[in-house]
Write an enzyme that holds these catalytic residues in place. Sequence first.
Site, PDB file in Angstrom:
ATOM      1  N   ASP A 127       0.810  -1.225   0.000  1.00 17.10           N
ATOM      2  CA  ASP A 127       0.000   0.000   0.000  1.00 17.10           C
ATOM      3  C   ASP A 127       0.845   1.277   0.000  1.00 17.10           C
ATOM      4  OD1 ASP A 127      -2.110  -1.743   0.112  1.00 17.10           O
ATOM      5  OD2 ASP A 127      -2.491  -1.459   2.251  1.00 17.10           O
ATOM      6  N   GLY A 170      -4.459  -1.102  -2.491  1.00 16.01           N
ATOM      7  CA  GLY A 170      -3.915   0.075  -1.806  1.00 16.01           C
ATOM      8  C   GLY A 170      -4.699   0.465  -0.574  1.00 16.01           C
TER       9      GLY A 170
HETATM   10  N1  LIG Z   1      -3.837  -0.915  17.053  1.00 13.67           N
HETATM   11  C1  LIG Z   1      -3.228  -2.096  17.067  1.00 13.67           C
HETATM   12  N2  LIG Z   1      -2.721  -2.604  18.219  1.00 13.67           N
HETATM   13  C2  LIG Z   1      -2.106  -3.796  18.232  1.00 13.67           C
HETATM   14  N3  LIG Z   1      -1.942  -4.574  17.135  1.00 13.67           N
HETATM   15  C3  LIG Z   1      -2.408  -4.108  15.975  1.00 13.67           C
HETATM   16  C4  LIG Z   1      -3.075  -2.847  15.867  1.00 13.67           C
HETATM   17  N4  LIG Z   1      -3.428  -2.668  14.572  1.00 13.67           N
HETATM   18  C5  LIG Z   1      -3.021  -3.764  13.936  1.00 13.67           C
HETATM   19  N5  LIG Z   1      -2.408  -4.637  14.754  1.00 13.67           N
HETATM   20  C6  LIG Z   1      -1.891  -5.969  14.435  1.00 13.67           C
HETATM   21  O1  LIG Z   1      -1.271  -5.976  13.150  1.00 13.67           O
HETATM   22  C7  LIG Z   1      -1.929  -6.918  12.303  1.00 13.67           C
HETATM   23  C8  LIG Z   1      -1.834  -6.483  10.871  1.00 13.67           C
HETATM   24  O2  LIG Z   1      -2.458  -5.216  10.712  1.00 13.67           O
HETATM   25  P1  LIG Z   1      -3.220  -4.860   9.344  1.00 13.67           P
HETATM   26  O3  LIG Z   1      -4.220  -5.900   9.049  1.00 13.67           O
HETATM   27  O4  LIG Z   1      -3.681  -3.456   9.473  1.00 13.67           O
HETATM   28  O5  LIG Z   1      -2.107  -5.012   8.226  1.00 13.67           O
HETATM   29  P2  LIG Z   1      -0.808  -4.137   7.956  1.00 13.67           P
HETATM   30  O6  LIG Z   1       0.277  -4.534   8.875  1.00 13.67           O
HETATM   31  O7  LIG Z   1      -1.168  -2.693   7.915  1.00 13.67           O
HETATM   32  O8  LIG Z   1      -0.379  -4.690   6.516  1.00 13.67           O
HETATM   33  P3  LIG Z   1      -1.127  -4.446   5.137  1.00 13.67           P
HETATM   34  O9  LIG Z   1      -1.909  -3.173   5.242  1.00 13.67           O
HETATM   35  O10 LIG Z   1      -0.031  -4.406   4.139  1.00 13.67           O
HETATM   36  O11 LIG Z   1      -1.999  -5.635   4.944  1.00 13.67           O
HETATM   37  C9  LIG Z   1      -3.350  -6.950  12.868  1.00 13.67           C
HETATM   38  O12 LIG Z   1      -4.028  -8.126  12.491  1.00 13.67           O
HETATM   39  C10 LIG Z   1      -3.079  -6.926  14.367  1.00 13.67           C
HETATM   40  O13 LIG Z   1      -2.662  -8.184  14.833  1.00 13.67           O
HETATM   41  O1  LIG Z   2      -5.215 -10.256   1.571  1.00 21.09           O
HETATM   42  P1  LIG Z   2      -6.435  -9.656   2.195  1.00 21.09           P
HETATM   43  O2  LIG Z   2      -6.563  -9.982   3.635  1.00 21.09           O
HETATM   44  O3  LIG Z   2      -7.643  -9.936   1.372  1.00 21.09           O
HETATM   45  O4  LIG Z   2      -6.255  -8.078   2.201  1.00 21.09           O
HETATM   46  C1  LIG Z   2      -6.286  -7.280   1.074  1.00 21.09           C
HETATM   47  C2  LIG Z   2      -5.722  -5.936   1.446  1.00 21.09           C
HETATM   48  O5  LIG Z   2      -4.358  -6.116   1.765  1.00 21.09           O
HETATM   49  C3  LIG Z   2      -3.573  -5.254   0.961  1.00 21.09           C
HETATM   50  O6  LIG Z   2      -3.143  -5.996  -0.161  1.00 21.09           O
HETATM   51  C4  LIG Z   2      -2.356  -4.818   1.708  1.00 21.09           C
HETATM   52  O7  LIG Z   2      -2.767  -4.046   2.799  1.00 21.09           O
HETATM   53  C5  LIG Z   2      -4.520  -4.125   0.579  1.00 21.09           C
HETATM   54  O8  LIG Z   2      -4.076  -3.410  -0.546  1.00 21.09           O
HETATM   55  C6  LIG Z   2      -5.798  -4.887   0.377  1.00 21.09           C
HETATM   56  O9  LIG Z   2      -6.924  -4.057   0.574  1.00 21.09           O
HETATM   57 MG   LIG Z   3      -1.905  -1.471   6.359  1.00 22.37          MG
END
Ligand SMILES: Nc1ncnc2c1ncn2[C@@H]1O[C@H](COP(=O)(O)OP(=O)(O)OP(=O)(O)O)[C@@H](O)[C@H]1O
Ligand SMILES: O=P(O)(O)OC[C@H]1O[C@](O)(CO)[C@@H](O)[C@@H]1O
Ligand SMILES: [Mg+2]
Length: 319
Positions: A127, A170
């Site tokens: 993203d 994204g």
């Molecule tokens: N506020 C929070 N406090 C503690 N843990 C968190 C919090 N937010 C997210 N996490 C942990 O991080 C994990 C991954 O977060 P999220 O699903 O937002 O993906 P990301 O790390 O932003 O990666 P992407 O957006 O690329 O998928 C969550 O499932 C949770 O376990």
């Molecule tokens: O793989 P999942 O859990 O369907 O999540 C998809 C999401 O994860 C991402 O690929 C990375 O955060 C986003 O762009 C998309 O919205």
């Molecule tokens: Mg994220």
Amino acid sequence: MRKIGILTSGGDCSGMNAAIRSAVRSGLRNNVEMVGFRKGYVGLMKPDYITLDSKAVSGILHRGGTFLQSARSPEFRTIEGQQQALANLKNLGVEGLIILGGDGSLTGALALHNLGFPVIGIPASIDNDIPFTDMALGVDTALNNIIYAVDCIKDTASSHARAFVIEVMGRNSGYLASISAIAAGAEYALVPERDFDLSEICQQLRARYEEGRDNAIIILAEGAGNAHQIADSIKDAIGFETRVTVLGHYQRGGAPTVFDRLLASRLGKNAVDLLLKGEKGLMVGLSNNSIITTSLEDVVKGEKKPHDEMLRLAEVLGI
Ligand SMILES: Nc1ncnc2c1ncn2[C@@H]1O[C@H](COP(=O)(O)OP(=O)(O)OP(=O)(O)O)[C@@H](O)[C@H]1O
Ligand SMILES: O=P(O)(O)OC[C@H]1O[C@](O)(CO)[C@@H](O)[C@@H]1O
Ligand SMILES: [Mg+2]
């Protein structure tokens, strides 16, 4: 520091394996025992882990995804989940942790840091919505995947005089959409960061059509609208034959580009170096081709702004 853990969390991305390999080899070179937790915070709370020797990370540099696997864990958002993780780390004798993931995972990393555990974060999310790094791991590979697909679609759009709405990932960020639109020569990038007027776009498409330009590529960020609704609106307004392609998870996989392999190798080594120097609560990132560090607190509080120069470039190019 005698033992360092590493995990990958959130949506996977290309370059995670390369970063794990680099961190493990850097740790081993410093006589540190390295362990990998499986499925992100899920493996930390169970615990589910493996010892990582040099052989365990051989042959993975060029592979997309993450061999430690990744997950989203609602349980880790709770203080009970975080304390369970902390207890496991202490029982296992792990003294520092490297966390690869996106903005959510880095918020989890900050939670562990605030509980007193030494953590270093590595930005890894297609993203590119993480502040204080020009690029997160996986972004460059995802962009290359998108460009390949758009080039292919352009061929058939041209043969059939069609307008294509191509939806890219994204989440709430329009980075992949705007940069791929510039690099692929699309007609429009529809992104959450910029308002757009669909009726104006339809008028412009009609004017182009009357000039003899009978196909168009509209790249839609998933957070900016519904691809099918937009395609239907274009068809209803100007009768242009439309098709929708949702690129989906294709964007997230595949062999990492040279850029991602190199960035991953640099970030992995730097994360270990920081822990060995006693630094903690930081994210390693890339700025002006140098590795920089920012406190996880600033990262989590911060907001990634669209790059002004890129927005101007898109405007000049009529995107
Ligand atoms: N506020 C929070 N406090 C503690 N843990 C968190 C919090 N937010 C997210 N996490 C942990 O991080 C994990 C991954 O977060 P999220 O699903 O937002 O993906 P990301 O790390 O932003 O990666 P992407 O957006 O690329 O998928 C969550 O499932 C949770 O376990
Ligand atoms: O793989 P999942 O859990 O369907 O999540 C998809 C999401 O994860 C991402 O690929 C990375 O955060 C986003 O762009 C998309 O919205
Ligand atoms: Mg994220």
